[in-house]
Design a protein around this motif. Structure first.
Motif, PDB file in Angstrom:
ATOM      1  N   PRO A   1     -10.311  -6.210   4.627  1.00  0.00           N
ATOM      2  CA  PRO A   1      -8.975  -5.606   4.499  1.00  0.00           C
ATOM      3  C   PRO A   1      -7.859  -6.612   4.786  1.00  0.00           C
ATOM      4  O   PRO A   1      -7.961  -7.414   5.716  1.00  0.00           O
ATOM      5  CB  PRO A   1      -8.987  -4.483   5.537  1.00  0.00           C
ATOM      6  CG  PRO A   1     -10.437  -4.132   5.682  1.00  0.00           C
ATOM      7  CD  PRO A   1     -11.192  -5.425   5.507  1.00  0.00           C
ATOM      8  N   ASP A   2      -6.805  -6.522   3.988  1.00  0.00           N
ATOM      9  CA  ASP A   2      -5.758  -7.547   4.017  1.00  0.00           C
ATOM     10  C   ASP A   2      -4.447  -7.078   4.618  1.00  0.00           C
ATOM     11  O   ASP A   2      -3.446  -7.772   4.551  1.00  0.00           O
ATOM     12  CB  ASP A   2      -5.513  -8.051   2.589  1.00  0.00           C
ATOM     13  CG  ASP A   2      -4.754  -9.359   2.574  1.00  0.00           C
ATOM     14  OD1 ASP A   2      -4.685 -10.014   3.624  1.00  0.00           O
ATOM     15  OD2 ASP A   2      -4.208  -9.713   1.520  1.00  0.00           O
ATOM     16  N   GLY A   3      -4.397  -5.898   5.218  1.00  0.00           N
ATOM     17  CA  GLY A   3      -3.152  -5.428   5.795  1.00  0.00           C
ATOM     18  C   GLY A   3      -2.232  -4.825   4.753  1.00  0.00           C
ATOM     19  O   GLY A   3      -2.435  -4.970   3.545  1.00  0.00           O
ATOM     20  N   VAL A   4      -1.196  -4.161   5.222  1.00  0.00           N
ATOM     21  CA  VAL A   4      -0.258  -3.468   4.334  1.00  0.00           C
ATOM     22  C   VAL A   4       1.043  -4.256   4.244  1.00  0.00           C
ATOM     23  O   VAL A   4       1.647  -4.618   5.261  1.00  0.00           O
ATOM     24  CB  VAL A   4       0.034  -2.039   4.857  1.00  0.00           C
ATOM     25  CG1 VAL A   4       1.061  -1.346   3.970  1.00  0.00           C
ATOM     26  CG2 VAL A   4      -1.257  -1.235   4.918  1.00  0.00           C
ATOM     27  N   ASP A   5       1.470  -4.532   3.021  1.00  0.00           N
ATOM     28  CA  ASP A   5       2.738  -5.225   2.777  1.00  0.00           C
ATOM     29  C   ASP A   5       3.851  -4.179   2.707  1.00  0.00           C
ATOM     30  O   ASP A   5       3.885  -3.346   1.795  1.00  0.00           O
ATOM     31  CB  ASP A   5       2.651  -6.003   1.470  1.00  0.00           C
ATOM     32  CG  ASP A   5       3.918  -6.782   1.159  1.00  0.00           C
ATOM     33  OD1 ASP A   5       4.850  -6.753   1.992  1.00  0.00           O
ATOM     34  OD2 ASP A   5       3.966  -7.416   0.086  1.00  0.00           O
ATOM     35  N   SER A   6       4.759  -4.193   3.683  1.00  0.00           N
ATOM     36  CA  SER A   6       5.829  -3.194   3.723  1.00  0.00           C
ATOM     37  C   SER A   6       7.047  -3.601   2.904  1.00  0.00           C
ATOM     38  O   SER A   6       8.043  -2.878   2.868  1.00  0.00           O
ATOM     39  CB  SER A   6       6.257  -2.938   5.171  1.00  0.00           C
ATOM     40  OG  SER A   6       6.789  -4.113   5.753  1.00  0.00           O
ATOM     41  N   THR A   7       6.971  -4.771   2.252  1.00  0.00           N
ATOM     42  CA  THR A   7       8.089  -5.209   1.417  1.00  0.00           C
ATOM     43  C   THR A   7       7.769  -4.937  -0.060  1.00  0.00           C
ATOM     44  O   THR A   7       6.626  -4.717  -0.432  1.00  0.00           O
ATOM     45  CB  THR A   7       8.376  -6.719   1.603  1.00  0.00           C
ATOM     46  OG1 THR A   7       7.300  -7.491   1.031  1.00  0.00           O
ATOM     47  CG2 THR A   7       8.513  -7.055   3.067  1.00  0.00           C
TER      48      THR A   7
END
Length: 542
Positions: free
Chosen positions: A511-517
């Motif tokens: 899993p690569d994390g969530v990009d909030s941009t």
């Protein structure tokens, strides 16, 4: 101690102190109880203010002492600071407007805020924050070293063996700095920067016209420097051949070309990774302010070039000091009328206060947003964040003060060599992250960790003719005899690990994390959704 020089110095210092406290009412908002207001000045500085603020932030007191001191000491690579401050501006013209846009859209205060939002990783954000704080601390300490040099030449240092009594003037200056930074935030150095930069320009322009003319012209200055260096090289030929002394010169020989070029390029890439540089940029009111400043700030590079040449002027003037850092203050002491020497001393000391204030604010913001709020008090209110930053800014300043007064100055200077090595390792996460989300967060963290360890160890292992460890910023490039800036070598390791790690982790579907941009966030400007215009006086902070 010259009474007239001291009186002029004190007068100008008091003017700056009054301005520092008055800054709390300058461009006043309803409250300074938020990081947007206290730490970023309301995010509303225009081109004129930003030019002084960012210039005062980058060109520090230590720069104005250390750069000519390297030429005075005969370093063949000492002039690298001039091309690096020219190269940096096209670089920042490209990426800083993107950082400004995404930061204003999402309310980011620090570069670590952006990293957390972009990669969804508090661990990577913490790494960037800790790197920024650690790299900034010795930078603040070196402002004190620059101030100490001036106070020594002025005769303000006590002969007491007690370090507190001996450096009482320095302690008093920093108490005053701490007080008005606490009360006024970023507005204080922004307002003081007008005085600082005006004084610096006046002093340097007068110095490069008046003193060389008095000494017989620039031809005589360069001839004197070359003759001095040639005499040293002839007298110490055996020591130079044995590596026990460094040869001196004006132009780098072919063997030092890569050292010179890599120092200039690496320093340019690292400069706007420092949190205090980014703080100045994020305080501006729109993207065009950044672009205009990238076009206008090279005027400081012209000034720096003139300043660097004063190292050769000091040689021609017959200045003899054991510590090269004292060469320029001593030159002013010897050649200027007493009243103008006082102006020059004030310019250098005020030139230390401005960046020291911005650096302490930037380090405090990193602690507050990316350590305190991220891990200790996630529900902190904007007022609590501002209060935490105010308190930590005091801790940072007095920590640097004690660091310089209690430890060897050489240790502080050597530690600063690591600053560029450390801070450049945040470039992949910040600058590359502004353009692509391809890198995996854990690969970036692994690249950062390995390069930090390798760079620190390599610097520790570098010896010089005068010291066993931390002897310089250059190391032999792998498999060659070519000397290259350690920071660039560490960055290369960082990128290789980040690329290889990303390929492996993506293949394993980690899993690569969530990009909030969002892509549109990187091009928004004032007036677009979520990007507020400049806060007018009396408007509550957002």
């Amino acid at each position: 101690m010259n009474a007239l020089a001291f009186s002029v110095f004190i007068f100008l210092f008091l003017v700056v102190t009054v301005l520092g406290f008055a800054a709390a009412r300058w461009r006043r908002a309803a409250s300074l109880d938020s990081l947007d207001e206290w730490g970023l000045g309301g995010r509303g500085f225009g081109t004129f203010i930003a030019w002084f603020l960012i210039g005062g932030d980058i060109y520090t007191a230590y720069t104005f002492i250390a750069v000519p001191a390297t030429l005075y000491a005969g370093s063949v690579t000492g002039f690298f600071a001039v091309p690096y401050t020219i190269v940096v501006y096209p670089i920042i013209f490209a990426f800083l407007p993107r950082l400004w846009s995404v930061s204003h859209r999402h309310g980011y205060v620090t570069p670590a805020d952006f990293v957390e939002g972009r990669y969804g990783s508090k661990g990577l954000s913490l790494a960037v924050a800790v790197t920024g704080i650690v790299a900034t601390m010795p930078y603040i300490a070196l402002q004190l070293v620059g101030m100490q040099v001036v106070l020594e030449v002025m005769g303000l240092q006590s002969s007491s063996d007690n370090w507190f009594v001996k450096d009482l003037p320095l302690f008093v200056a920093f108490v005053i700095l701490a007080a008005y930074t606490y009360s006024s935030g970023l507005r204080a150095p922004a307002l003081i920067a007008f005085v600082k930069d005006t004084l610096i320009y006046i002093v340097i322009i007068v110095a490069v016209i008046y003193i060389p003319h008095h000494l017989g012209g620039w031809g005589h200055v360069f001839d004197s420097a070359k003759s001095s260096f040639d005499d040293f090289n002839t007298t110490n030929a055996d020591a130079i051949a044995a590596g026990k002394a460094n040869g001196r010169g004006i132009i780098p020989p072919p063997a030092a070309h890569w050292a010179y070029a890599s120092l200039a390029l690496g320093s340019a890439m690292a400069l706007f990774m420092y949190p205090h540089s980014i703080t100045g940029v994020l305080s501006t009111k729109n993207r065009n302010v950044i672009r205009r400043n990238a076009s206008l700030l090279p005027a400081y590079s012209f000034l720096l070039g003139l300043l660097a040449l004063l190292g050769f002027v000091a040689i021609a003037a017959g200045v003899k000091v054991a510590n090269p850092q004292q060469s320029i203050p001593q030159l002013f002491e010897n050649e200027f009328p007493s009243w103008f020497a006082g102006v020059a001393y004030a310019a250098i000391v005020i030139g230390a206060l401005v960046p020291a204030a911005i650096m302490s604010i930037a380090a405090a913001n990193l602690w507050t947003r990316n350590v305190y709020k991220a891990f200790i008090k996630p529900d902190a209110t904007p007022a609590q964040e501002a209060q935490q930053s105010k308190l930590v800014s005091l801790v940072v300043k007095f920590g640097a003060l004690i660091f310089v007064l209690a430890l060897s100055k050489d240790f502080a200077i050597n530690l600063q060599l690591l600053g560029g090595v450390w801070i450049l390792q945040t470039l992949p996460a910040i600058v590359v992250g502004l353009y692509t989300r391809w890198f995996h967060r854990w690969a970036l963290l692994a690249g950062w960790a390995v390069s930090m360890i390798w760079g620190t160890w390599t610097e520790y292992d570098i010896a010089s003719p005068v010291q066993k460890h931390f002897g310089g910023p250059l190391a032999t490039f792998w498999g060659t005899d070519t000397k290259v800036y350690v920071a660039l070598m560490a960055l290369l390791i960082n990128l290789v690990i980040a690329i290889a790690g990303t390929l492996i982790l993506r293949a394993l579907k980690v899993p690569d994390g969530v990009d909030s941009t969002a892509p549109a966030d990187y091009s928004v400007d004032v007036g677009d959704t979520g990007v507020e215009p400049e806060l007018s006086p009396g408007t509550p902070a957002h």
